[in-house]
Write a protein that holds these residues in place. Structure first.
Motif, PDB file in Angstrom:
ATOM      1  N   GLN A  12      23.004   4.549   3.940  1.00 25.25           N
ATOM      2  CA  GLN A  12      23.637   5.707   3.310  1.00 25.25           C
ATOM      3  C   GLN A  12      24.489   5.272   2.112  1.00 25.25           C
ATOM      4  O   GLN A  12      24.461   5.902   1.060  1.00 25.25           O
ATOM      5  CB  GLN A  12      24.476   6.484   4.326  1.00 25.25           C
ATOM      6  N   LYS A  15      22.152   4.229  -0.689  1.00 23.57           N
ATOM      7  CA  LYS A  15      21.538   5.392  -1.337  1.00 23.57           C
ATOM      8  C   LYS A  15      22.528   6.056  -2.292  1.00 23.57           C
ATOM      9  O   LYS A  15      22.165   6.427  -3.415  1.00 23.57           O
ATOM     10  CB  LYS A  15      21.053   6.385  -0.288  1.00 23.57           C
ATOM     11  N   LYS A  16      23.779   6.175  -1.874  1.00 21.35           N
ATOM     12  CA  LYS A  16      24.798   6.779  -2.732  1.00 21.35           C
ATOM     13  C   LYS A  16      25.003   5.939  -3.993  1.00 21.35           C
ATOM     14  O   LYS A  16      25.066   6.472  -5.100  1.00 21.35           O
ATOM     15  CB  LYS A  16      26.107   6.922  -1.962  1.00 21.35           C
ATOM     16  N   LYS A  17      25.101   4.621  -3.812  1.00 26.48           N
ATOM     17  CA  LYS A  17      25.304   3.740  -4.964  1.00 26.48           C
ATOM     18  C   LYS A  17      24.100   3.796  -5.904  1.00 26.48           C
ATOM     19  O   LYS A  17      24.255   3.837  -7.124  1.00 26.48           O
ATOM     20  CB  LYS A  17      25.545   2.308  -4.497  1.00 26.48           C
ATOM     21  N   GLU A  20      23.916   6.680  -8.258  1.00 31.40           N
ATOM     22  CA  GLU A  20      24.834   6.586  -9.393  1.00 31.40           C
ATOM     23  C   GLU A  20      24.460   5.465 -10.355  1.00 31.40           C
ATOM     24  O   GLU A  20      25.054   5.356 -11.424  1.00 31.40           O
ATOM     25  CB  GLU A  20      26.254   6.368  -8.863  1.00 31.40           C
TER      26      GLU A  20
END
Length: 99
Positions: A12, A15-17, A20
């Motif tokens: 998770q 995926k967030k990094k 961005e």
């Protein structure tokens, strides 16, 4: 894998990094075409600060699949819920493409 961060937490966070960071996202997606896709994926994840090791990723995928099979109320191998959902690496790439 470090006991500090679970595979789910690492994926998770990664995926967030990647959402961005277009370069990281591209590199992660490009592992699909690598000769050693899972190894390259794990190396990139670790370099990005999310330590994921091949055997931990594989074992977590197998445990997830086994748990899902037990919960499908007799659905067995033909259950649509099980189709292609046993591989965290593949699921991650599919989700990342949508981000």
């Amino acid at each position: 894998m470090s006991s500090v961060m679970s595979i789910d937490e690492a994926l998770q966070g990664l995926k967030k990094k990647a959402a961005e960071d277009a370069a990281l996202k591209g590199a992660l997606l490009a592992t699909k075409d690598s000769r050693t896709p899972v190894a390259d994926f794990c190396r990139l994840a670790t370099e990005a600060g999310f330590p994921i090791y091949e055997m931990d990723l594989i074992n977590s995928s197998e445990e997830y699949y086994a748990a899902m099979r037990r919960s499908t109320n007799g659905g067995g191998e033909n259950s649509p819920l099980l189709d292609g959902e046993d591989d965290y690496y593949e699921m991650f790439l599919a989700e990342l493409r949508q981000v």
